[in-house]
Every structure is written in C-alpha cells, then in structure tokens.
Design an enzyme around this catalytic site. Structure first.
Site, PDB file in Angstrom:
ATOM      1  N   SER A 188     -36.943  31.907  -8.446  1.00  0.00           N
ATOM      2  CA  SER A 188     -35.602  32.008  -7.857  1.00  0.00           C
ATOM      3  C   SER A 188     -34.866  30.671  -7.917  1.00  0.00           C
ATOM      4  CB  SER A 188     -35.682  32.504  -6.402  1.00  0.00           C
ATOM      5  OG  SER A 188     -34.431  32.993  -5.968  1.00  0.00           O
ATOM      6  N   SER A 224     -29.710  35.658  -3.233  1.00  0.00           N
ATOM      7  CA  SER A 224     -30.268  35.522  -4.586  1.00  0.00           C
ATOM      8  C   SER A 224     -30.367  36.832  -5.346  1.00  0.00           C
ATOM      9  CB  SER A 224     -31.646  34.865  -4.513  1.00  0.00           C
ATOM     10  OG  SER A 224     -31.528  33.482  -4.269  1.00  0.00           O
ATOM     11  N   LYS A 228     -28.798  36.943  -8.723  1.00  0.00           N
ATOM     12  CA  LYS A 228     -29.441  36.482  -9.957  1.00  0.00           C
ATOM     13  C   LYS A 228     -29.819  37.628 -10.890  1.00  0.00           C
ATOM     14  CE  LYS A 228     -30.923  32.289  -7.658  1.00  0.00           C
ATOM     15  NZ  LYS A 228     -31.909  31.702  -6.750  1.00  0.00           N
TER      16      LYS A 228
END
Length: 423
Positions: free
Chosen positions: A163, A103, A106
């Site tokens: 997230s 993640s 991101k």
C-alpha cells in the site's frame, strides 16, 4: 391469450402471446455489467440455514443493509456485494453515498497502470525515477530511496501489497509527468467505467475533503480490473513483498487467510477502516466492498462474515444455454407453421439458495410471427421471472429461416384466418 408450458428441471416456462398487433406490455432490464455473462456452474456448497444466520450476534451501525432476502445488519457504515458473473446486487448499504475511500483509491491507480501496460506505453521491467515528492510521501510506504530507479513491476507490488503511497507517486509521475496529470486520467476514466459518485483528488487516497468514492463505484472498478486485465490480477493475491530489504505482508487479511484473491484495504481517520475483496469459489465470483469500520479487527471479522454470507445465501443458476430452444412459436404466412425461438446468449441468474424450484419463467412476444423470418433474426420478446424477485431480458432469436409462403397459400390462409381458423 394462449399459454403453453415446458418443464425444465422443475423450472416452469410459460409462454404469454399477444396476438398480431397486441403488445406484450412487459419490458424488463437487469442491471448487469457484462452483456455476455461468463458461464458459472451451479454447484453444491455448504449452506447456512436461516436459523443459523439469525443466531449470529446482531451487529449494527445505522440502518440494516438491503438484500434480496430481507434486511441484514452489518457494522460497516457502507457496504456493497455483487455477483461478478451476473452483476446481481446481493447487499447494499448506503452503497451510492460518496465516502472517503482511503487507500481503496489505489485500485483505480492500478487500473490506469494496467491500461498503460496493455497498450505498451510502459513495460513491467521499465525503470522509473524516484522524485523527492515520492520519497517524502508519508503514510504507508514501499520505502523507495531518493533518486533511485525502480521497476514498474516492483512499484505495482509496492502499491498492492505494501500500500505504498510513495510507489503510487513514482508510477503517476513516470506515466503522466505529475500526480496532477495522472489524477486527471483517473477522473477521465471514471465515467467510462460507470462511476457516478467518484471524484479523485490524488492517486493514493490521501485525506482530502473532496476526494470521494462510493462503495458501488469501488466494486465497479474492481470488476473492470478483473475483467479487463486478468493477466495482471495475480499481483493482488501475493501475500508478501520484499523491497529494499524490507518485507511487508499483504494488508488484506482475507487474502492472507486464503479466503480472497484480492483486492485492497484502506484506512484514514475520516474514512475509517475499509476493504474491497473478491473471491471465487466453485466457478462463482463475488465482489465485496465495506468501509467505515472502527478497527482492523472489526474489518477482518466483519468482511469475512459478509463474504461467507454472500456465498452461502446465493447461487448461480443456468436457465438456458446460448442457442437452446426456449419455445416454438406459430408463424403467419410462412412455408412452415412454426419457428423455434432460441436464446441469443447464455442466461445465468443469481438467486437466493432454494429459489430455483419456486420460480416460473414467462416468455412474452407478439404471435404469430410474420414471415419471412431469417435464422438469427432478433425476435421482440421478453423473459420475466416470477417468484424469483428478478426480471431479465436477453436476446431471443429465430432458430431457423422461414420463407414467406406463395401467393395462393397466403390467400387461403388469409381466408381461413377471417373464418376463425388457425393461421
């Protein structure tokens, strides 16, 4: 070669001049991100001694990291720490090795979204539709309802704080029409931001063997996001967000503890546990990336240790202010015998704590400088730092104009030069 020295707060400045056609022989460069580093104050801070650092338990996951003050063990498989203001690398462990970013991807997704906001292509209060693909996304979620309309601001908070993979897809489809098209934008941005070991396959960090980034590249994205879009950076410091009656806390434990003001965590079975954090203390900001740890607990403790180490072991030292006189240089065939050489920009360096009093700065340039000289004219010169472990180069410019002297004056000066007199 003539030499002169100037005391500056116990920093020795030495001039090494090569006469007339002689070359300085020194060309240095420092790998900095910002060509005009932001000013940072040199401040007193709590410092750990070498003994206290050595007394900490040895933590290792492969070879130690490289640092300006020697090898340093870390349990992170990949790690990178840089000073935001100067771009100086403080720690590097396999930082240019492609890895699974999870993640941490991101951060780039947010960068593209912020770029679209800054150009007016989308608005914070604009509503975007939730597709079935977004609704069905697994992993960490914002829990957007199918066919709902969600504001861009809520989606940003869903991506950063929660997230949410589903929030990423809604943003990607709303901006580019499809995730695939949005990913193409991400890959197009990558080389523009200086990323060299990155390839995006999706906007979430969902496991894919070909979806790779390096710790260095992640730090660069974080730098650009903070630098290019400071008006949106505050989202990363929010500790919780409630959407659809579901409250989720920021997964970045350093933010939750008030030790950092961003940016993101990540985890997949292939990538392990990772974190990208940035923190500012006493006017100095550093960026940390660590990945490949075995648990949330290890990630929290190790990243806190690394962040603290970066602040405790290094300091930013202002050597010269923009426009400050560095040296007075002799002039050849001018109406004035000398010209001041001034710094074309602020000169800020990141050094290990205590190295300030040891270093010597040398200015190399061809001397004398031939007239006519125009104020603001760039002088070919190099600044080098000895005993500081770094070499730097900044613009050195003429502090005033020096016209060429008259014919008769030049004739006598030329005769004097050939008879060994000073020009």
């Amino acid at each position: 070669m003539p030499k002169s020295s100037l005391n500056r707060d116990r920093i020795s400045v030495q001039t090494r001049r090569s006469l007339l056609t002689g070359a300085s022989g020194l060309a240095f460069s420092l790998a900095v991100i910002n060509s005009s580093p932001a000013e940072a104050k040199t401040t007193q801070r709590k410092k750990k001694t070498a003994a206290s650092i050595a007394a900490q338990p040895a933590i290792s996951n492969g070879p130690p990291a490289n640092t300006p003050i020697g090898p340093f063990d870390t349990s992170a498989q990949y790690a990178f720490i840089m000073d935001y203001n100067t771009g100086t690398v403080l720690l590097d462990k396999q930082a240019d090795q492609p890895m699974h970013p999870s993640s941490l991807t991101k951060i780039m997704t947010c960068y593209v979204v912020f770029a679209m906001l800054s150009t007016g292509r989308i608005k914070l209060d604009q509503l975007l539709p939730v597709s079935e693909k977004a609704w069905r996304m697994q992993g960490s979620k914002m829990f957007v309802p199918l066919n709902a309309q969600v504001s861009v601001q809520d989606l940003i908070q869903g991506v950063i704080i929660q997230s949410g993979n589903d929030a990423c897809i809604v943003l990607a489809e709303g901006i580019a029409g499809s995730e695939q098209q949005f990913v193409a934008i991400m890959n197009d941005w990558a080389p523009k931001l200086g990323l060299k070991n990155t390839r995006f396959m999706n906007c979430t960090g969902w496991p894919d063997d070909n979806h790779l980034m390096s710790a260095h590249d992640i730090a660069l994205i974080a730098y650009h996001l903070i630098h290019d879009y400071p008006q949106y950076y505050h989202f990363f410091s929010e500790k919780e967000f409630t959407y659809n009656k579901i409250t989720q806390g920021n997964r970045n434990v350093l933010v939750d503890k008030g030790l950092a003001d961003g940016l993101k965590t990540g985890h997949t079975s292939a990538g392990g546990y990772g974190l990208c954090a940035s923190s500012e203390r006493n006017g100095r900001r550093i960026i940390l990336v660590a990945n490949g740890m075995s648990s949330m607990n290890e990630r929290a403790h190790e990243c806190e240790r690394l962040l603290q180490w970066g602040f405790n072991q290094f300091e930013n030292v202002k050597l010269f202010n923009k426009g400050e006189v560095i040296e007075t240089a002799p002039v050849w065939m001018g109406t004035s015998p000398t010209v001041s050489l001034v710094a074309g920009e602020d000169l800020l360096m990141t050094l290990p704590v205590g190295w300030r009093n040891k270093m010597k700065i040398s200015l190399d340039y061809n001397a004398p400088i031939a007239a006519p000289i125009t104020k603001g004219q760039v002088v070919q010169a190099s600044l080098s730092v000895e005993n500081g472990g770094q070499a730097i180069q900044i613009p050195v410019i003429a502090g005033e104009s020096v016209p060429k002297s008259g014919l008769i004056s030049r004739t006598f000066k030329n005769i004097g030069y050939h008879f060994g007199k000073k020009p």
